[in-house]
Design a protein around this motif. Sequence first.
Motif, mmCIF file in Angstrom:
data_model
loop_
_atom_site.group_PDB
_atom_site.id
_atom_site.type_symbol
_atom_site.label_atom_id
_atom_site.label_comp_id
_atom_site.label_asym_id
_atom_site.label_seq_id
_atom_site.Cartn_x
_atom_site.Cartn_y
_atom_site.Cartn_z
ATOM 1 N N PHE A 1 -12.088 8.167 0.506
ATOM 2 C CA PHE A 1 -10.921 7.661 1.242
ATOM 3 C C PHE A 1 -11.317 6.841 2.473
ATOM 4 O O PHE A 1 -10.513 6.095 2.993
ATOM 5 N N TRP B 1 -7.183 15.934 6.976
ATOM 6 C CA TRP B 1 -8.584 16.269 6.713
ATOM 7 C C TRP B 1 -9.169 17.018 7.900
ATOM 8 O O TRP B 1 -9.789 18.073 7.772
ATOM 9 N N TYR C 1 11.407 10.593 -3.218
ATOM 10 C CA TYR C 1 10.225 10.580 -4.067
ATOM 11 C C TYR C 1 10.458 11.430 -5.310
ATOM 12 O O TYR C 1 10.182 11.009 -6.436
ATOM 13 N N ILE D 1 -9.587 2.909 3.824
ATOM 14 C CA ILE D 1 -8.863 3.004 5.101
ATOM 15 C C ILE D 1 -9.478 2.057 6.126
ATOM 16 O O ILE D 1 -8.769 1.347 6.854
ATOM 17 N N VAL E 1 -9.202 14.494 0.133
ATOM 18 C CA VAL E 1 -9.268 15.100 1.453
ATOM 19 C C VAL E 1 -9.708 16.558 1.395
ATOM 20 O O VAL E 1 -10.698 16.925 2.027
ATOM 21 N N LEU F 1 6.382 8.280 3.046
ATOM 22 C CA LEU F 1 5.005 8.591 2.685
ATOM 23 C C LEU F 1 4.486 9.796 3.441
ATOM 24 O O LEU F 1 3.798 10.646 2.879
ATOM 25 N N ILE G 1 -8.492 -1.500 5.219
ATOM 26 C CA ILE G 1 -7.089 -1.747 5.572
ATOM 27 C C ILE G 1 -6.955 -1.918 7.082
ATOM 28 O O ILE G 1 -6.286 -2.837 7.570
ATOM 29 N N ALA H 1 0.679 3.788 -2.957
ATOM 30 C CA ALA H 1 0.186 5.118 -2.650
ATOM 31 C C ALA H 1 1.087 6.185 -3.240
ATOM 32 O O ALA H 1 0.665 7.300 -3.501
ATOM 33 N N LEU H 2 2.369 5.832 -3.440
ATOM 34 C CA LEU H 2 3.288 6.776 -4.069
ATOM 35 C C LEU H 2 3.181 6.721 -5.583
ATOM 36 O O LEU H 2 3.855 7.461 -6.279
ATOM 37 N N ALA I 1 -5.500 4.370 -2.741
ATOM 38 C CA ALA I 1 -4.913 5.414 -1.897
ATOM 39 C C ALA I 1 -4.180 6.428 -2.764
ATOM 40 O O ALA I 1 -4.269 7.636 -2.541
ATOM 41 N N PHE I 2 -3.463 5.910 -3.764
ATOM 42 C CA PHE I 2 -2.751 6.827 -4.666
ATOM 43 C C PHE I 2 -3.722 7.800 -5.312
ATOM 44 O O PHE I 2 -3.497 9.002 -5.323
ATOM 45 N N ILE J 1 0.838 -1.196 0.000
ATOM 46 C CA ILE J 1 0.000 0.000 0.000
ATOM 47 C C ILE J 1 0.873 1.246 0.000
ATOM 48 O O ILE J 1 0.607 2.219 -0.710
ATOM 49 N N GLY J 2 1.951 1.183 0.783
ATOM 50 C CA GLY J 2 2.872 2.297 0.817
ATOM 51 C C GLY J 2 3.439 2.587 -0.558
ATOM 52 O O GLY J 2 3.452 3.730 -1.028
ATOM 53 N N TYR K 1 0.648 6.871 6.871
ATOM 54 C CA TYR K 1 0.267 7.892 5.906
ATOM 55 C C TYR K 1 -1.238 8.048 5.830
ATOM 56 O O TYR K 1 -1.753 9.138 5.630
ATOM 57 N N LEU K 2 -1.964 6.944 6.010
ATOM 58 C CA LEU K 2 -3.424 7.065 5.974
ATOM 59 C C LEU K 2 -3.925 7.805 7.201
ATOM 60 O O LEU K 2 -4.837 8.633 7.129
ATOM 61 N N PHE L 1 -6.811 8.700 -4.381
ATOM 62 C CA PHE L 1 -7.500 9.688 -3.537
ATOM 63 C C PHE L 1 -6.536 10.684 -2.914
ATOM 64 O O PHE L 1 -6.929 11.773 -2.537
ATOM 65 N N ILE L 2 -5.245 10.320 -2.811
ATOM 66 C CA ILE L 2 -4.280 11.316 -2.343
ATOM 67 C C ILE L 2 -4.008 12.303 -3.478
ATOM 68 O O ILE L 2 -4.076 13.511 -3.316
ATOM 69 N N ARG L 3 -3.736 11.713 -4.655
ATOM 70 C CA ARG L 3 -3.333 12.527 -5.790
ATOM 71 C C ARG L 3 -4.448 13.498 -6.206
ATOM 72 O O ARG L 3 -4.200 14.632 -6.570
#
Lengths: 353, 333, 323, 335
Positions: free
Chosen positions: C290, D165, D290, C294, C282, D275, C297, C258-259, C273-274, C254-255, D157-158, C276-278
């Motif tokens: 998201f 948020w 990164y 979560i 949020v 992350l 997980i 997510a990147l 996750a990638f 996931i880490g 990170y989550l 919804f972050i990108r």
Amino acid sequence: MTTAQLDRSTQEVENEPLLQADSVSKTFVSGTFRKHYTRALDTVTLSVPESPPTITAIAGESGSGKTTLARTVLGLVEPTSGAVIYRGTNVADMSRAQHAEFRREVQVIFQDPFESYNPFYKVDHVLRTPIRRYNLASSKSEADDIVEEALRTVGLRPEETLGRHPHQLSGGQRQRVMVARAVMLKPKIIVADEPVSMVDASLRATILETLRAMNRDVGISILYITHDLTTAYQLAENIIVLYKGRVAESGSVDSVINDPTHPYTQLLVSSIPQPDPETQWGREQEARDEEEAEIAGCNFYDRCPLRMDECTVSDPPLYRTAPNRITRCYRYAESPVHLAPDLRSVFAPVGGD
Amino acid sequence: MTTATAVHSPLVVKDLKVYYYTRRGPVKAVDGVSFELHRGERLGLVGESGSGKSTIALALMMAHKEPARIEGGSIVLNGSNVLDDNSEQVRLRRLSEIAMVPQGALNSLNPVMRIRDQVIDGLKDHNVSMSDGEFANRVAELLDSVGLHRDVASRFPHELSGGMKQRVSIAIAISMNPSVIVADEPTSALDVVVQKQVVQTLRDVQERIGAAAIMIGHDMGLMAQFASRIGIMYGGKIVEIGPVSHIFNNPKHPYTRLLISSLPDTRSKRRLEGIPGLPPSLLRPPPGCIFHTRCPDAMDICSQEIPATREIDALRYAACHLYGDDDGKVVDL
Amino acid sequence: MANMDTTALEPQLPSSYDVTVFEEETRWVKVSGAIRRNVLLFAGSLLILAIVLFAVAGSLIIDEKRTEVGFAHAERETADGSIKEVVAPRLKPSGEFWFGTDQFARDIFAYVAYGTLGTLWMGLIAGIIGIGIGTLLGFIGGYFGGWLDAVIVVLSDALITIPGLMLLITISAYLDQLTVEQLGILIGVISWMGTTRVVRAQVLTLKNRAYVEVSKFNGQGDMEIVVSELIPNLAPFIAAAFVGAVAGAILLSIGLSALGLGPQNEPSLGLMAFWFIRFGAVPQGMWWWFGPPIVVIAIFIVGLFMITAGLDQIANPRLRTSV
Amino acid sequence: MTVDYVLRRLGMFVLIIFVAGTLNFAIPRLRPTNPVEERMNQLLQQAGGVHIANVKEMIASYEERFGLNNPLWRQYLNYWIALAKLDFGQSIAYFPADVTREVMRSMPWTLGLVGVTTVMAAVIGSFFGAWLGWTRTPIAVSFVVPLLLIVTAVPFYLLGLLMLWVFTVFWPVLPGGGAHDPLIAPAFDLTTIIDIVQHAILPGAAIILSSVGFWGLGMRGMMVTTMGDDFIKLAEFKGLKERRIFLRYAVRNALLPQVTGLAINIGFVVSGSVLVEVLFAYPGIGNLLYTAITSNDYFLIQGVLMYVIFAVGLMLFIVDLIYPLIDPRIRYRSA
């Protein structure tokens, strides 16, 4: 008796021993860059004859090397030098078939009757596996017969023993099943490593008596490893007292325990807690309190209450103080030096007197 | 053993019952044990595994844990019942009135504390106020009394041999001059030579401070060397108790007799005989006398009635149907 | 043996009061007792079972099309007043889209189901490979010892200190698109050290147990000893290591995903996750986007942790807090 | 502390560097074609954003460093010689910036954030764990265990995302990214420090919250094991006060493995912080890595990995050297 005579008597007993530990030593090494060496066993030679069956006690405190000797004889520990020879073949050089025969004929009983069982299996596992591996039975019913007979031999009822898990048996029962396992294989030798030290007193006697019966009636030789001189006295004919990997004293069990010559044996004997309120411990003490000093001479020097100046110079040899006695102490320097390495040469033939 | 002396006895245990509550029901580990400990005497409690001897040791220290519970009886220490104490009172009694020399001394000391600190912290927590110098002297004095060099004070446990560690435990136990010392298999992991030294040390300090001592164990030889009186435990009960010479030379209870005859010695070789059968289940103890399933002298009554404890001769008590009113009167210990 | 005098050794009395008599329990009593004694294991297994059921059943029932970009449509009134079917991103949860839709009009419920399956599959592959390598090396090192053992120990001690995600990120920089399976294999290959350590330590303590030595005298060879004497007793340790490895692999994947460095073409929780972050789920306050991954997980990892803890209690009885 | 012990630990440190360096050397060679070379050629062809002379210089420096025509052992040797000189080449993205300098610019941020939060998490978690493992703690607190489990189960990170948020969207009280306010001129004054701390709160809290449970559960396990030890029983027999048994006997011994855990965990936290740093745009090592990856900056990737492993290995070594001071059994072991 002169040295020459002693050597001749040595020759006589050396006709093809069944099992021989030939000047075995074991040094344990620890540390990565600066090595630390522990000499657990130092050139001990001992043989077990094909016949007559014997019971020999190997006694000493923890760190004496008695367990290392037992494990070396069993082939569980490879000696740093020397060899274990079974039926004329070095155990280290044995073929697969020879090794299998050795494993069957030289059997073991360990100290802890609980640890000897795989907790995953019922006690049957430990009895049936060897039958399968050594092809002792041609059918299931024959295997059953062998197991049941072995259990009866050690005084257990098969129906109360089989099908149980080890924790469902008492310590005494567990150890008797281990005796049954060993006996079932019709071994030549059983090495019993403190077999009763973790068994309750009331059950201890029964196990020792079983071992004695196996020796007397089935003809199995027994090496009895123990720290307990009273059971050694009751069971064995001859005794070897080890101290820090070396033989301190050896001879017939009656004479060694009732008349110890080596100061270490004397200390051991005087420390026995006699089950008799009228025989109280004496007040004799060791020279020093558990502090070890490295000196060139006798390895018992630092604890010896009878130490002399010469003891620091070199390690004393074994002196033959009586026909069936040897001791490693300069106080017996007028006795002849015992040259034959094999301790068997010290022991009188059974029933020979 | 009359009640008149009870006031002067440091420890009087009466009808003590300690049960372990398991899923299968209560295990009666200690089931009605009574004894009295006189000033300066050494009592040996002998029993095999499962006889309840170690449970007694824990109960005397009030250190039994769930699922063990004291179901009844009393433990009168220096005149007052410990069972009536609150936890702080219990804590304060430990070490100052009753001290323990533990079993398996190899790990009994805190590996990261120096010996000195492990002796002193017990004193400090019992409100002993001294200067640092006085504490140091007290530690040296205690180590001296158990035959250890005073330098040992600044060492860590792993630098000591098993025998030395057990001496430290003895030094800690006598640090507040308790009136009762409980030693639970104090030499179980030690070699025979060290065992003798430790037991002799224990005996010496016990005599010096005038405490009463209970040694718990299974080794009859050790008991013969240490105790002045011996109690034989079987299945959670004391089946026989009396002076050491009586027990060894003229055992009355069949279990005691068999136990003693099963002991090997180094005087004469003989056929070794054990006690047939197995220790009883404490979850479902047999009715009547708890030993009757293994007793060679068992009679019909033995499986029906629990035998009463009788005073067979002076200071000797046994619970067995072999003895009737002619042999001794029934006593309530 | 036949002529020996065994009369003195005969068992003499009935043993109905022996400690050795154990009452037979009914199956239910046994099972309920086992559950009561190991609540953690039981509850953890239930959580994981629920997740697995959700993923498997979800992916069987739900049309995979729902996870495709632009799937969701809704009727909208256009400027001229007519009703028209339009692509419907960012929908809140509704009867039709239980978890709503994301920025790309994908059905989040379907995506979570398929993504969970992908992540689960990846974790299993990684766990099996990691545990396979780890157990094998642990056994070789622990049982046979010698120089090979020294190499294994030193290597695993060194490798375990190298941060796994860093290594994974670096490796992925040099590789083309990974598939879920490839990622699983990769993670398995770089994360066997923990298992090796545990298994080796256990083998070391077990192999000198008297019963292993007894089995030598029973004529059993090395392989048979490993298989029939050691493995059954190591099972709880290996199982705990396996579950731990799966959890670790899932977290790692996931880490990485997510990147944006993980598999890009198959649904997975990490890829979600990638996205919804990108694409700022949020800041947009799209909690339905998201939130579900979560939660899944978290349930996943909590469940796996509980199982590991429960297995630890079996392997190490001191950790049992209640009797 | 014996020479043997220190030598062994030092050997381990060297070995970690060796293994990591070898991996670092081997990974780019996983593919039949060299991705670095590919990338450079690509750059050369596009030559858009980058100056063509620069690319040529890069290729020259690359060839010099690795000499891809040389036999593998020669390349490997050259590689180690360059590493020994701390020469990781030049960053492609920030050309001609030195990789080492880039790393050194980011390192303090990561060390500050991750170092401080890891220690805080270890302390808080161990305290909780000790409290939970203490058998006398009322059963009521055992609900904390599942709570810790859940908090631990959500990845760094989550968790950070959720907090982002809450604290920047729902209830905007904290800055959402960066390590400091770009408008404040960096100076060593109170304003700057407060600003830096404010920026560190969210990423820091994410790291602490998610690893505190790990420490708590680990400590609880150790406490339970320690509580069964004989020396705790003797401490009770001695009539010590609960407080003393708890602190000086139980916690003191249960903490020992936690210290070793701290050493190993630092590696994981550094790793996980990539992350967090990306999420919070925190200018640390993780963010640097990164950026390097997204711009195919291979020298920078190699350099970052090497430095991180060096840092982790060094920390492990230091903890190993400190450990004997808190565990006398190692301090005085003669063999």
